[in-house]
Design an enzyme around this catalytic site. Structure first.
Site, PDB file in Angstrom:
ATOM      1  CB  SER A  51      -0.934   0.019   1.212  1.00  0.00           C
ATOM      2  OG  SER A  51      -0.203  -0.156   2.410  1.00  0.00           O
ATOM      3  CG  ASP A 341      -3.840   5.162   7.082  1.00  0.00           C
ATOM      4  OD1 ASP A 341      -2.640   5.127   7.430  1.00  0.00           O
ATOM      5  OD2 ASP A 341      -4.269   4.537   6.084  1.00  0.00           O
ATOM      6  CG  HIS A 344      -0.806   3.753   4.667  1.00  0.00           C
ATOM      7  ND1 HIS A 344      -2.014   3.242   5.106  1.00  0.00           N
ATOM      8  CD2 HIS A 344      -0.165   2.735   4.033  1.00  0.00           C
ATOM      9  CE1 HIS A 344      -2.105   1.965   4.745  1.00  0.00           C
ATOM     10  NE2 HIS A 344      -1.006   1.639   4.091  1.00  0.00           N
TER      11      HIS A 344
END
Length: 377
Positions: A51, A341, A344
């Protein structure tokens, strides 16, 4: 004789016309993969990983729970929510800008990513995926690193060869291969399954680094020559472990990241023997982020502990959240937060990582050279 000469001139004219209309796709065509002045330049990037470098592949996975295609993700991105796990641009976007690539790198899973769209590279990364095939079980459906490489080999590479008219060994020399994987193998595999896992941290790390080296070797065998390897970030300092760490970083998680990063850096030194004519760069985002966390104010940050967005609690992680709540609140000063978040970084941190990756001369940050120097080789 005059008639013969006239016929010859007509034939010559027709041949010249046909050559212009249907240029030969041989060595001359491949040479145009280089810069406009005949010099080497980076044509594009092929991106593999999790991600941290995903730009929307998981949007197309029906069953995946690891998605960022909703607000507040993308709140500062020009096109809104796109599947990037941050508030704005990720490291790949920012590196592309520094390399002066003409456009954002398209996602592999997008059905429209074909034809001329693949000429400047493709992003294969998938949020929650890992080096190991079974990493990502928490997100139900992901694209493992092995599958990402197969997608490149079986689908994108033939399309690229078709578009540019030459073989991979010639055309891929001027593309960057960016690999950013490993963190999920620890956070959502090794440590999450630890009670049932008899493998030591050192042995698990050795398995990961050996497998990753084989995956990079596979990309080399397909024609890749310039590699950018991203380190694992300081896992123990992420907000998702807030309930346990209570404002402090968890040493066990950071030790795992450090062990992996040391192995990845060592791979750089030994790869030359198995991968002649290749050049590899190790980007130590672990150190770059750790330096910010230790002294946020000196780097222009105010909050290095908390997530900027409202998080969705995770039962598997003991209540701590990873992803932002759909339509949830966000902090007012996003550029002052280290984390967007539960895991990240914000665009502000991604900017620092990309800037140092591209131009730092400190080997503790980029090793042995920076991305700008790699691009010019």
């Amino acid at each position: 004789m005059a008639k013969t000469t006239a016929t010859g001139l007509i034939i010559l004219f027709c041949l010249q016309f046909l050559v212009r209309l249907f240029p030969c796709h041989g060595t001359d065509h491949c040479s145009r993969v280089k810069g406009k002045d005949g010099n080497d330049e980076i044509k594009g990037m092929f991106v593999f990983g999790s991600s941290l470098v995903d730009n929307g592949n998981n949007n197309y996975l029906r069953n995946s729970t690891a998605k960022a295609d909703f607000l507040p993700y993308g709140i500062d991105f020009p096109y809104g929510p796109s599947g990037r796990f941050t508030n704005g641009k990720n490291v790949i976007d920012l590196l592309g800008e520094k390399l002066k690539l003409p456009s954002l790198i398209p996602t592999f899973s997008d059905p429209s990513t074909k034809g001329r769209k693949v000429v400047h590279g493709v992003n294969f990364a998938s949020g929650a995926s890992g080096i190991l095939d079974d990493t990502g079980f928490l997100a139900v459906q992901v694209i493992s690193l092995n599958q990402q490489i197969r997608n490149f080999e079986k689908i994108t590479l033939p399309e690229l060869e078709k578009q540019l008219g030459c073989g991979s060994k010639e055309l891929l020399q001027n593309y960057l291969f960016v690999v950013g994987a490993g963190g999920n193998d620890y956070s959502f595999n090794y440590f999450l399954r630890k009670p049932d896992n008899n493998v030591s941290l050192q042995a698990f790390t050795a398995i990961l680094t050996k497998l990753l080296s084989q995956q990079i070797q596979k990309l080399y065998n397909l024609g890749g020559r310039k590699f950018v390897l991203m380190s694992v970030n300081p896992l123990g300092c992420a907000p998702m472990v807030n309930a346990v760490r209570k404002g402090r970083c968890i040493n066990a998680l950071n030790k795992a990241a450090t062990l992996f990063n040391d192995g990845l850096k060592s791979f750089i030194d030994v790869a030359k023997a198995d991968m002649p004519n290749s050049n590899l760069v190790f980007v130590n985002s672990y150190k770059i982020i750790t330096d910010i966390i230790r002294n946020p104010a000196s780097k222009g940050f105010k909050d290095a502990k908390n997530a900027c967005c409202e998080l969705v609690p995770s039962i598997q992680l003991g209540g701590s959240g990873i992803l932002c709540k759909k339509g949830g609140k966000t902090c007012g000063d996003r550029s002052g937060h280290v984390f967007f978040d539960g895991l990240h970084p914000t665009e502000a941190v991604n900017t620092q990582i990309a800037t140092k990756a591209f131009s730092s001369y400190l080997q503790t940050e980029v090793y042995p050279i920076n991305v700008n120097q790699l691009a010019k080789l």
